[in-house]
Motif scaffolding. Structure first.
Motif, PDB file in Angstrom:
ATOM      1  N   PHE A   4       0.822  -1.215   0.000  1.00 13.21           N
ATOM      2  CA  PHE A   4       0.000   0.000   0.000  1.00 13.21           C
ATOM      3  C   PHE A   4       0.854   1.261   0.000  1.00 13.21           C
ATOM      4  O   PHE A   4       0.507   2.248  -0.597  1.00 13.21           O
ATOM      5  N   GLU A   5       1.960   1.235   0.679  1.00 13.78           N
ATOM      6  CA  GLU A   5       2.838   2.412   0.690  1.00 13.78           C
ATOM      7  C   GLU A   5       3.393   2.657  -0.698  1.00 13.78           C
ATOM      8  O   GLU A   5       3.602   3.789  -1.112  1.00 13.78           O
ATOM      9  N   ASP A   6       3.675   1.574  -1.427  1.00 16.07           N
ATOM     10  CA  ASP A   6       4.194   1.695  -2.781  1.00 16.07           C
ATOM     11  C   ASP A   6       3.174   2.366  -3.701  1.00 16.07           C
ATOM     12  O   ASP A   6       3.532   3.180  -4.539  1.00 16.07           O
ATOM     13  N   ASP A   7       1.861   2.025  -3.529  1.00 13.46           N
ATOM     14  CA  ASP A   7       0.807   2.639  -4.346  1.00 13.46           C
ATOM     15  C   ASP A   7       0.694   4.131  -4.076  1.00 13.46           C
ATOM     16  O   ASP A   7       0.441   4.908  -4.988  1.00 13.46           O
ATOM     17  N   ASP A   8       0.867   4.533  -2.823  1.00 15.26           N
ATOM     18  CA  ASP A   8       0.755   5.950  -2.482  1.00 15.26           C
ATOM     19  C   ASP A   8       1.872   6.762  -3.119  1.00 15.26           C
ATOM     20  O   ASP A   8       1.690   7.918  -3.467  1.00 15.26           O
ATOM     21  N   GLU A   9       3.007   6.165  -3.277  1.00 17.66           N
ATOM     22  CA  GLU A   9       4.127   6.907  -3.865  1.00 17.66           C
ATOM     23  C   GLU A   9       3.905   7.131  -5.360  1.00 17.66           C
ATOM     24  O   GLU A   9       4.359   8.102  -5.917  1.00 17.66           O
ATOM     25  N   ARG A  10       3.216   6.181  -6.041  1.00 22.47           N
ATOM     26  CA  ARG A  10       3.006   6.339  -7.482  1.00 22.47           C
ATOM     27  C   ARG A  10       1.989   7.425  -7.797  1.00 22.47           C
ATOM     28  O   ARG A  10       2.036   8.022  -8.846  1.00 22.47           O
ATOM     29  N   ILE A  11       1.021   7.662  -6.926  1.00 25.33           N
ATOM     30  CA  ILE A  11       0.020   8.708  -7.153  1.00 25.33           C
ATOM     31  C   ILE A  11       0.610  10.016  -6.671  1.00 25.33           C
ATOM     32  O   ILE A  11       0.814  10.220  -5.483  1.00 25.33           O
ATOM     33  N   ALA A  12       0.861  10.864  -7.649  1.00 29.00           N
ATOM     34  CA  ALA A  12       1.456  12.150  -7.293  1.00 29.00           C
ATOM     35  C   ALA A  12       0.354  13.116  -6.919  1.00 29.00           C
ATOM     36  O   ALA A  12      -0.694  13.158  -7.568  1.00 29.00           O
ATOM     37  N   PRO A  13       0.535  13.909  -5.907  1.00 29.06           N
ATOM     38  CA  PRO A  13      -0.479  14.898  -5.541  1.00 29.06           C
ATOM     39  C   PRO A  13      -0.550  15.983  -6.617  1.00 29.06           C
ATOM     40  O   PRO A  13       0.409  16.257  -7.321  1.00 29.06           O
ATOM     41  N   LEU A  14      -1.771  16.574  -6.761  1.00 29.39           N
ATOM     42  CA  LEU A  14      -1.975  17.633  -7.747  1.00 29.39           C
ATOM     43  C   LEU A  14      -1.298  18.910  -7.290  1.00 29.39           C
ATOM     44  O   LEU A  14      -1.292  19.243  -6.095  1.00 29.39           O
ATOM     45  N   LYS A  15      -0.792  19.605  -8.246  1.00 31.53           N
ATOM     46  CA  LYS A  15      -0.185  20.895  -7.957  1.00 31.53           C
ATOM     47  C   LYS A  15      -1.315  21.900  -7.776  1.00 31.53           C
ATOM     48  O   LYS A  15      -2.421  21.703  -8.271  1.00 31.53           O
ATOM     49  N   PRO A  16      -1.081  22.998  -7.102  1.00 30.04           N
ATOM     50  CA  PRO A  16      -2.139  23.982  -6.874  1.00 30.04           C
ATOM     51  C   PRO A  16      -2.765  24.490  -8.177  1.00 30.04           C
ATOM     52  O   PRO A  16      -3.967  24.698  -8.261  1.00 30.04           O
ATOM     53  N   ARG A  17      -1.995  24.634  -9.215  1.00 26.20           N
ATOM     54  CA  ARG A  17      -2.538  25.114 -10.488  1.00 26.20           C
ATOM     55  C   ARG A  17      -3.473  24.042 -11.082  1.00 26.20           C
ATOM     56  O   ARG A  17      -4.537  24.359 -11.616  1.00 26.20           O
ATOM     57  N   GLU A  18      -3.090  22.779 -11.017  1.00 25.04           N
ATOM     58  CA  GLU A  18      -3.923  21.695 -11.526  1.00 25.04           C
ATOM     59  C   GLU A  18      -5.203  21.555 -10.715  1.00 25.04           C
ATOM     60  O   GLU A  18      -6.270  21.227 -11.261  1.00 25.04           O
ATOM     61  N   LYS A  19      -5.120  21.798  -9.410  1.00 28.50           N
ATOM     62  CA  LYS A  19      -6.323  21.748  -8.557  1.00 28.50           C
ATOM     63  C   LYS A  19      -7.319  22.810  -8.983  1.00 28.50           C
ATOM     64  O   LYS A  19      -8.516  22.568  -9.063  1.00 28.50           O
ATOM     65  N   ARG A  20      -6.825  24.028  -9.265  1.00 29.46           N
ATOM     66  CA  ARG A  20      -7.720  25.104  -9.682  1.00 29.46           C
ATOM     67  C   ARG A  20      -8.362  24.789 -11.029  1.00 29.46           C
ATOM     68  O   ARG A  20      -9.539  25.058 -11.237  1.00 29.46           O
ATOM     69  N   GLN A  21      -7.601  24.203 -11.936  1.00 28.41           N
ATOM     70  CA  GLN A  21      -8.143  23.857 -13.243  1.00 28.41           C
ATOM     71  C   GLN A  21      -9.224  22.768 -13.123  1.00 28.41           C
ATOM     72  O   GLN A  21     -10.268  22.847 -13.772  1.00 28.41           O
ATOM     73  N   ALA A  22      -8.961  21.764 -12.282  1.00 30.83           N
ATOM     74  CA  ALA A  22      -9.942  20.684 -12.093  1.00 30.83           C
ATOM     75  C   ALA A  22     -11.202  21.232 -11.431  1.00 30.83           C
ATOM     76  O   ALA A  22     -12.328  20.877 -11.798  1.00 30.83           O
ATOM     77  N   LEU A  23     -11.021  22.113 -10.447  1.00 33.95           N
ATOM     78  CA  LEU A  23     -12.168  22.718  -9.771  1.00 33.95           C
ATOM     79  C   LEU A  23     -12.965  23.597 -10.729  1.00 33.95           C
ATOM     80  O   LEU A  23     -14.198  23.574 -10.729  1.00 33.95           O
ATOM     81  N   MET A  24     -12.289  24.319 -11.611  1.00 36.52           N
ATOM     82  CA  MET A  24     -12.967  25.172 -12.589  1.00 36.52           C
ATOM     83  C   MET A  24     -13.736  24.312 -13.597  1.00 36.52           C
ATOM     84  O   MET A  24     -14.864  24.644 -13.962  1.00 36.52           O
ATOM     85  N   LEU A  25     -13.131  23.202 -14.038  1.00 35.01           N
ATOM     86  CA  LEU A  25     -13.800  22.298 -14.963  1.00 35.01           C
ATOM     87  C   LEU A  25     -15.055  21.713 -14.315  1.00 35.01           C
ATOM     88  O   LEU A  25     -16.099  21.615 -14.958  1.00 35.01           O
TER      89      LEU A  25
END
Length: 186
Positions: A4-25
């Motif tokens: 499970f720890e290995d899976d968490d490392e592969r999922i990269a957290p969204l950058k603040p700019r990407e979060k705003r774009q996803a929220l706007m979409l």
């Protein structure tokens, strides 16, 4: 490291700019969906109140029973039914007698030696008896030689009488006809 720890490392957290774009979409899709739903709910009412724009145009005509004032047309052919027969009426000879049993000629309407019409002697059909099979819910099941019938009070029976009453006598059902005949369930 666990699986499970290995899976968490592969999922990269969204950058603040990407979060705003996803929220706007997400917001744009929500607004578009609500707008489309509102238009779909409003459109039938728009059609209802503006029926002249969406209805069928019926050609207007004067509401009279008079025929139109069209000029007369020439008749080029005449129906044979409209032609008058100017020939004298001929006495046609009778057709010869057909001896086959499937196509015999009856004597109905022919004159006898006395000059009067002779009615054909035809026996009436025999009165067909029937039997009572079952009674339930104010209806009776009866049977005769031609089949089974469900009847109720007032129905015409096979012997051309009417069903007067359905009664239970001594634990057995009885049909009484308009002619006074009694049929008992056996």
């Amino acid at each position: 490291m666990t699986k499970f720890e290995d899976d968490d490392e592969r999922i990269a957290p969204l950058k603040p700019r990407e979060k705003r774009q996803a929220l706007m979409l997400d917001r744009v899709l929500t607004v578009v969906g609500l707008t489309l739903a509102g238009a779909a709910a409003f459109f039938p009412w728009y059609v209802f109140f503006n029926e002249d724009k969406f209805g069928i145009d019926v050609a207007q005509s004067d509401r009279s029973r008079d025929l139109p004032d069209w000029p007369a047309r020439n008749v080029f052919s005449v129906s044979p039914l409209a032609m008058v027969n100017k020939n004298e009426v001929e006495n046609k000879p009778e057709l010869p007698f057909d001896p086959l049993t499937t196509a015999t000629v009856s004597n109905v309407g022919k004159e006898s030696d006395r000059g009067a019409m002779v009615p054909e002697d035809q026996p009436f059909p025999a009165v067909s008896g029937f039997k009572l099979l079952h009674v339930a819910n104010g209806r009776a099941l009866i049977e005769d030689s031609s089949g089974m019938y469900v009847v109720r009070v007032g129905s015409i029976l096979p012997d051309e009488s009417h069903l007067a009453t359905l009664e239970e006598r001594d634990g057995k059902w009885v049909i009484v006809t308009s002619r006074g005949q009694i049929y008992q369930n056996k």
